[in-house]
Design a protein around this motif. Structure first.
Motif, PDB file in Angstrom:
ATOM      1  N   ARG A   1      36.814  26.469  33.404  1.00 37.09           N
ATOM      2  CA  ARG A   1      37.193  27.801  33.866  1.00 37.09           C
ATOM      3  C   ARG A   1      38.693  28.091  33.688  1.00 37.09           C
ATOM      4  N   VAL A   2      39.469  27.082  33.350  1.00 33.78           N
ATOM      5  CA  VAL A   2      40.903  27.288  33.141  1.00 33.78           C
ATOM      6  C   VAL A   2      41.116  27.935  31.781  1.00 33.78           C
ATOM      7  N   THR A   3      41.901  28.994  31.753  1.00 33.54           N
ATOM      8  CA  THR A   3      42.148  29.741  30.519  1.00 33.54           C
ATOM      9  C   THR A   3      43.538  29.416  29.962  1.00 33.54           C
ATOM     10  N   GLU A   4      43.762  29.817  28.714  1.00 36.26           N
ATOM     11  CA  GLU A   4      45.070  29.606  28.091  1.00 36.26           C
ATOM     12  C   GLU A   4      46.164  30.344  28.865  1.00 36.26           C
ATOM     13  N   THR A   5      45.862  31.571  29.286  1.00 42.50           N
ATOM     14  CA  THR A   5      46.841  32.358  30.047  1.00 42.50           C
ATOM     15  C   THR A   5      47.164  31.682  31.374  1.00 42.50           C
TER      16      THR A   5
END
Length: 332
Positions: A194-198
């Motif tokens: 669930r961790v995004t690049e942003t």
């Protein structure tokens, strides 16, 4: 082994050797040993034997856990590994806030806590022992409020390392909440899809004091991770990540990193954009403090690629090997 011309027996072994042998036994077997003789009972009570305890294999009722806590662990305990039986049904014993608080009260030397397959949705993070320096969560459920920003900044004031391995609820908001742990120096993310690049980029901007970052088996591309590292973690000493989405331009953003000492890239090798050995050498030669380059699971062991890397980086320890099995010495 012979003593005085005859074969040695258990009684001939010094206490230090017996303690070392006992330390490899499961907790239940250690306790059973105390019934053998007075000497073994004394050894089972030795503080050294209860520094590191692994209880993940047992489905213990709360009263058994409380007995172990009072009788054997207490101030002796340094590292504890607990299972929560998340997938064992509602009747299985679960970890409770009362147990976590008791660990903090009765185990003042507890520094490392590893929780496996545990439902922590009703266990507030404030109930964890305040002495913890290392917290590991493996396949655990956490509540949305667990690591959110703006919560009590006095919780876990000594926390230096956190491992989040296959914690499905963990997301950008939790990652940003880690910034309240001012002593944090090591962060390991495994399978946190669930961790995004942003979210990673914004969080690392506030976690600029990290010295070790591992991102393994996530949906993020290696290039995006390295871009965030090069922008915000100028003092990082160790970077470990899977090579999914890694390219030569992506690796080149680490060039000139002033403090990087250990770089580890993990396979499997699945992308044609993967940097060649020559491109890896070119980037590594610009890292003034690089001491260890580790490549795991790329299929290069014993190949020309390994020889090229060793020859091109004579100042580094180059390790090329398959992905290792998990160590049994979990406290190392």
């Amino acid at each position: 082994m012979r003593v005085g011309g005859s074969m040695a027996t258990w009684t001939d072994l010094p206490d230090s050797v017996l303690l070392e042998i006992f330390s490899y036994l499961p907790v239940r077997d250690r306790i059973r040993l105390s019934r053998v003789c007075h000497r073994w009972k004394r050894l089972v009570d030795d503080r050294w034997l209860w520094r590191h305890v692994d209880l993940t294999r047992y489905k213990m009722q709360p009263k058994v856990m409380w007995h172990l806590l009072r009788r054997y662990m207490a101030s002796r305990l340094h590292s504890l590994r607990l299972g929560g039986f998340l997938f064992s049904g509602s009747q299985a014993p679960q970890l409770s806030p009362a147990l976590m608080r008791a660990l903090g009260q009765k185990c003042p030397n507890l520094k490392r806590l590893c929780l496996h397959v545990a439902d922590l949705s009703t266990v507030p993070i404030s109930s964890l022992p305040s002495t913890l320096r290392i917290l590991e969560l493996h396949s655990c459920e956490i509540s949305m409020a667990w690591l959110l920003k703006g919560q009590d900044p006095t919780v876990l004031p000594q926390l230096e390392c956190i491992v989040l391995d296959r914690v499905p609820a963990f997301r950008d908001e939790h990652l940003q909440g880690l910034t309240r742990f001012r002593a944090l120096r090591s962060l390991v993310l495994g399978g946190t899809y669930r961790v995004t690049e942003t979210g990673l980029d914004a969080s690392l901007q506030e976690l600029s004091y990290l010295q070790r970052l591992e991102v393994l088996g996530c949906t993020l591309s290696a290039d995006s991770i390295l871009r965030a590292v090069s922008r915000h973690l100028r003092d990082v000493r160790k970077v470990r990540l899977t090579v999914r989405g890694l390219s030569a331009p992506g690796l080149s953003v680490l060039e000139g990193m002033p403090a990087l000492e250990n770089l580890c890239l993990l396979g499997p090798l699945i992308t044609p954009e993967m940097p060649s050995p020559a491109e890896i050498i070119s980037s590594c030669l610009t890292m003034p403090k690089l001491k260890v380059l580790e490549l795991q699971g790329l299929g290069w062991e014993g190949q020309e690629a390994e020889r090229t890397l060793c020859k091109g980086l004579p100042h580094c320890l180059v390790i090329v090997r398959p992905c290792p099995k998990e160590s049994m010495d979990w406290w190392v």
